[in-house]
Motif scaffolding. Structure first.
Motif, mmCIF file in Angstrom:
data_model
loop_
_atom_site.group_PDB
_atom_site.id
_atom_site.type_symbol
_atom_site.label_atom_id
_atom_site.label_comp_id
_atom_site.label_asym_id
_atom_site.label_seq_id
_atom_site.Cartn_x
_atom_site.Cartn_y
_atom_site.Cartn_z
ATOM 1 N N ASP A 125 5.431 -0.485 -9.356
ATOM 2 C CA ASP A 125 4.089 0.129 -8.862
ATOM 3 C C ASP A 125 3.745 1.544 -9.372
ATOM 4 O O ASP A 125 2.878 1.806 -9.778
ATOM 5 C CB ASP A 125 4.070 0.268 -7.286
ATOM 6 C CG ASP A 125 2.766 0.707 -6.565
ATOM 7 O OD1 ASP A 125 1.929 0.615 -7.286
ATOM 8 O OD2 ASP A 125 2.866 1.152 -5.536
ATOM 9 N N THR A 165 -9.153 -5.068 -10.613
ATOM 10 C CA THR A 165 -8.608 -3.507 -10.294
ATOM 11 C C THR A 165 -7.298 -3.148 -10.285
ATOM 12 O O THR A 165 -6.468 -4.226 -9.766
ATOM 13 C CB THR A 165 -9.543 -3.257 -9.121
ATOM 14 O OG1 THR A 165 -8.964 -3.628 -7.953
ATOM 15 C CG2 THR A 165 -10.918 -3.158 -9.191
ATOM 16 N N LEU A 166 -6.861 -1.893 -10.285
ATOM 17 C CA LEU A 166 -5.364 -1.614 -10.376
ATOM 18 C C LEU A 166 -5.263 -1.653 -8.772
ATOM 19 O O LEU A 166 -4.053 -2.254 -8.496
ATOM 20 C CB LEU A 166 -5.237 -0.287 -10.609
ATOM 21 C CG LEU A 166 -3.949 0.188 -10.552
ATOM 22 C CD1 LEU A 166 -2.623 -0.762 -11.154
ATOM 23 C CD2 LEU A 166 -3.710 1.783 -11.344
ATOM 24 N N ARG A 167 -5.922 -1.526 -7.905
ATOM 25 C CA ARG A 167 -5.910 -1.628 -6.631
ATOM 26 C C ARG A 167 -5.343 -3.195 -6.115
ATOM 27 O O ARG A 167 -4.357 -3.324 -5.289
ATOM 28 C CB ARG A 167 -7.070 -0.955 -5.488
ATOM 29 C CG ARG A 167 -6.792 -1.253 -4.169
ATOM 30 C CD ARG A 167 -8.014 -0.565 -3.478
ATOM 31 N NE ARG A 167 -7.623 -0.607 -1.881
ATOM 32 C CZ ARG A 167 -8.375 -0.193 -0.990
ATOM 33 N NH1 ARG A 167 -9.546 0.406 -1.475
ATOM 34 N NH2 ARG A 167 -8.238 -0.238 0.139
ATOM 35 N N SER A 168 -6.244 -4.045 -6.683
ATOM 36 C CA SER A 168 -6.115 -5.386 -6.352
ATOM 37 C C SER A 168 -4.594 -5.823 -6.951
ATOM 38 O O SER A 168 -3.900 -6.807 -6.376
ATOM 39 C CB SER A 168 -7.194 -6.324 -6.944
ATOM 40 O OG SER A 168 -7.260 -5.981 -8.351
ATOM 41 N N THR A 219 -6.765 -11.917 -5.324
ATOM 42 C CA THR A 219 -5.460 -11.268 -5.220
ATOM 43 C C THR A 219 -4.528 -12.253 -4.596
ATOM 44 O O THR A 219 -3.299 -12.454 -5.021
ATOM 45 C CB THR A 219 -5.513 -10.042 -4.118
ATOM 46 O OG1 THR A 219 -6.563 -9.073 -4.842
ATOM 47 C CG2 THR A 219 -4.277 -9.352 -3.824
ATOM 48 N N TYR A 256 -1.744 -1.523 -16.817
ATOM 49 C CA TYR A 256 -2.944 -1.760 -16.348
ATOM 50 C C TYR A 256 -4.066 -0.913 -17.092
ATOM 51 O O TYR A 256 -5.274 -1.354 -17.307
ATOM 52 C CB TYR A 256 -3.252 -1.750 -14.836
ATOM 53 C CG TYR A 256 -4.346 -2.533 -14.278
ATOM 54 C CD1 TYR A 256 -4.110 -3.863 -13.936
ATOM 55 C CD2 TYR A 256 -5.659 -1.704 -14.543
ATOM 56 C CE1 TYR A 256 -5.166 -4.440 -13.598
ATOM 57 C CE2 TYR A 256 -6.573 -2.495 -13.723
ATOM 58 C CZ TYR A 256 -6.619 -3.754 -13.308
ATOM 59 O OH TYR A 256 -7.705 -4.663 -13.074
ATOM 60 N N ARG A 278 -1.816 -4.048 -7.368
ATOM 61 C CA ARG A 278 -1.009 -3.470 -6.515
ATOM 62 C C ARG A 278 -0.752 -4.297 -4.980
ATOM 63 O O ARG A 278 0.284 -4.465 -4.813
ATOM 64 C CB ARG A 278 -1.149 -2.080 -6.182
ATOM 65 C CG ARG A 278 -0.769 -1.161 -7.294
ATOM 66 C CD ARG A 278 -1.287 0.167 -7.178
ATOM 67 N NE ARG A 278 -0.562 1.435 -7.897
ATOM 68 C CZ ARG A 278 -1.048 2.380 -8.279
ATOM 69 N NH1 ARG A 278 -2.256 2.995 -7.811
ATOM 70 N NH2 ARG A 278 -0.221 3.189 -9.087
ATOM 71 N N THR A 279 -1.905 -4.635 -4.692
ATOM 72 C CA THR A 279 -1.843 -5.431 -3.390
ATOM 73 C C THR A 279 -1.146 -6.785 -3.589
ATOM 74 O O THR A 279 -0.466 -7.209 -2.925
ATOM 75 C CB THR A 279 -3.223 -5.866 -2.884
ATOM 76 O OG1 THR A 279 -3.946 -4.545 -2.796
ATOM 77 C CG2 THR A 279 -3.184 -6.507 -1.591
ATOM 78 N N PRO A 312 0.864 1.078 -13.632
ATOM 79 C CA PRO A 312 -0.073 1.771 -13.969
ATOM 80 C C PRO A 312 -0.451 1.913 -15.586
ATOM 81 O O PRO A 312 -1.464 2.001 -16.080
ATOM 82 C CB PRO A 312 0.219 3.148 -13.394
ATOM 83 C CG PRO A 312 1.080 2.996 -12.180
ATOM 84 C CD PRO A 312 1.953 1.782 -12.766
#
Length: 587
Positions: free
Chosen positions: A108, A280-283, A62, A116, A285-286, A113
């Protein structure tokens, strides 16, 4: 007195050149960038496939990706162009930087989304799924045109800086820049791009912080900087003129920059490709939010550097006193002036400018290589090709792009200030790209005919507008009138050139009104053309097919509406999971 001025000019130029330590640090940075490319080209890759080359096997970290995003966006154009903008026109441009935060939130929630979840190699594959292969090709053409207009400017900027401090001819430096970039991008792919961006981003930030510290000390503190800039009219904030034909106002800076940043962050292949390299999508976004914070901080530092430069030369403008040949050289001249007593610092700073440009060039080379291969080269190959051969072809595409940029960069030297030139050139395609993706993700009724009609109209109108205004400026019928500068404190007389006609007199007599549209509104104008034309054409032609209306192709906000409508139309909705509804055609 003119003779004395010339003598002083020559002495100054001889004094403000690199020393051996500057050259050593500068060369070391370039060598490290090259070694990173060699490492990832031969030892740092797990497999020889396009997925590994373009997305790093989706195993990137990230923090490096966030720094890489920042380095790619903040090119040498911004490092040299923004201080020049502050020096000549004041702080209105700074207001636009704040727009990057809401644009990050928009990215975001609405754009990231979709990209990704679809897991695409090229962002333009989305347009094929949502519309048709013809729209994908149209978007690829737009992207290629945009990058081929943009990359020569990015290449020219570090060459201009290095020429100022080394005395070398600018046309000797530009081939070296491109050869280095093409070499490590071609060998190492996205991993080399990200890790060289990480190195170059650190160099850029350290050099800027050091220069700001020395600059503040040199003029006597923050209070002196503020007072000189205020008296010189550089502190400009509350200018609410609603006219779109004023060069820059509060409205054009904030609204116009929002659309520029959407094009750069939300739908850009080079940016999305790096988000896709994360696991991942979370990473992702981070990484996005880390990038936003970095971008605001570093761009603000660049703006403040411009105010420092003005506070230093508020009574002796280096351009008017002939110390430099064009305003874009003022930052490297300033660094050599205040930091020459610190061995190696000028070399570090110019390395920072080079770093910013190299990271932008390499990212765009990588993304353009992916786009051209996936959208133009692969469809021409009838038989199935191996991953190794695909990689070789992508690398060949990267080499060809580098050669084209080298040919185009020779023209940039004849044009205007780099930041303004960059904003104008980007205006040709930015709006069309935003409009295509936004219409696809937000308007379910949009179809292929609407997308093609809107994007073609936008490209033609904006191309005519941008090149028409550039022609007017090149021929001297239209000018951006800068704030006044002084030579009273130079210590010698300077013969001032005859003042050009004012903008007002030129506007009334000759220039077509649309050519005077603020360059910051180009992306917005192009977007509106796509949306208006595309929606009208789509409304009067056939509806998109069910395959083109899968909920997964729309932004989450629209997706919820579509899924809910499916539930209402389906009698057996309790037996169908929402994940299946997302991928199921809209029947």
């Amino acid at each position: 007195m003119d003779v004395n001025s010339t003598v002083l000019d020559e002495v100054a130029k001889k004094q403000l050149l690199f020393g051996w330590l500057d050259f050593t640090l500068f060369t070391l940075m370039l060598a490290l960038s090259t070694l990173i490319g060699i490492y990832f080209g031969f030892w740092g890759k797990e497999e020889d496939t396009p997925k590994e080359y373009l997305h790093g096997g989706k195993k990137m970290n990230t923090a490096p990706v966030a720094v890489s995003l920042m380095s790619s966006m903040l090119s040498g154009i911004m490092m040299m162009g923004i201080p020049t903008e502050m020096y000549l026109y004041g702080t209105l441009y700074w207001l636009g930087i704040l727009s990057i935060l809401p644009v990050g939130v928009i990215t975001d929630f609405f754009y990231l989304p979709v990209f990704y979840e679809l897991q695409l190699t090229s962002t333009y594959e989305y347009l094929q799924l949502r519309f048709s292969p013809r729209v994908r090709v149209m978007a690829s053409v737009l992207s290629t045109i945009g990058l081929l207009l943009y990359m020569p400017i990015v290449t020219y900027v570090p060459a201009l800086a290095f020429s100022q401090v080394s005395g070398l001819n600018i046309h000797i430096i530009t081939p070296a820049i491109l050869i280095i970039c093409v070499f490590y991008t071609m060998l190492g792919g996205i991993k080399a791009v990200v890790w060289t961006d990480f190195l170059q981003g650190l160099v850029m930030v350290v050099s800027m912080l050091t220069t700001i510290t020395l600059g503040v000390i040199n003029v006597g503190g923050f209070g002196v900087v503020w007072e000189r800039c205020r008296l010189g009219g550089r502190i400009r904030i509350f200018e609410f003129d609603p006219s779109p034909f004023v060069r820059m106002t509060f409205w054009s800076s904030t609204i116009g920059h929002s659309f520029i940043f959407i094009a750069v962050i939300s739908v850009s292949q080079s940016m999305v490709q790096k988000f896709m390299s994360l696991p991942t999508l979370r990473s992702a976004r981070t990484s996005l939010y880390l990038f936003l914070v970095q971008a605001v901080c570093v761009m603000s530092m660049s703006c403040f550097t411009g105010l420092l430069v003005y506070s230093k030369y508020y009574d002796c403008d280096p351009t008017k006193s002939k110390m430099i040949s064009r305003p874009d050289q003022i930052l490297p001249y300033y660094v050599m002036d205040i930091a020459s007593s610190v061995p190696g610092l000028p070399g570090l700073f110019v390395a920072g400018i080079f770093s910013a440009s190299l990271s932008t060039i390499s990212s765009n080379l990588n993304s353009l290589g992916a786009t051209l291969f996936e959208d133009f080269v692969r469809p021409c190959i009838k038989q199935k090709i191996s991953d190794h051969r695909a990689n070789v072809l992508i690398k060949c595409v990267v080499i060809v792009i580098g050669g084209l940029c080298l040919a185009f960069v020779m023209v940039v030297d004849k044009l205007g200030a780099v930041l303004q030139l960059c904003l104008r050139m980007q205006g040709v395609t930015y709006g069309a790209m935003i409009g295509l993706f936004s219409m696809g993700m937000f308007y379910p009724r949009a179809n292929t005919k609407g997308a093609l009609a809107g994007s073609i109209c936008s490209l033609l109108v904006m191309g005519w507008l941008v090149f028409g205004s550039q022609k007017e400026m090149a021929e001297g019928r239209m000018r951006d009138v800068s704030l006044p500068t002084s030579v009273d404190g130079c210590g010698f007389n300077v013969t001032m050139p005859e003042q050009p006609p004012t903008m007002a007199s030129v506007e009334e007599d000759d220039v077509f009104i649309l050519y005077r549209l603020s360059m910051l509104y180009y992306a917005l104008t192009g977007t509106l053309i796509v949306l208006v034309v595309g929606i009208i054409v789509s409304h009067f032609t056939e509806e998109p097919s069910p395959e083109q209306s899968k909920p997964v192709l729309f932004t989450p906000l629209v997706r919820k509406y579509i899924v809910e409508k499916k539930r209402r139309k389906t009698t057996y909705n309790n037996h169908i999971p929402e994940t299946e509804l997302l991928n199921k055609p809209w029947e």
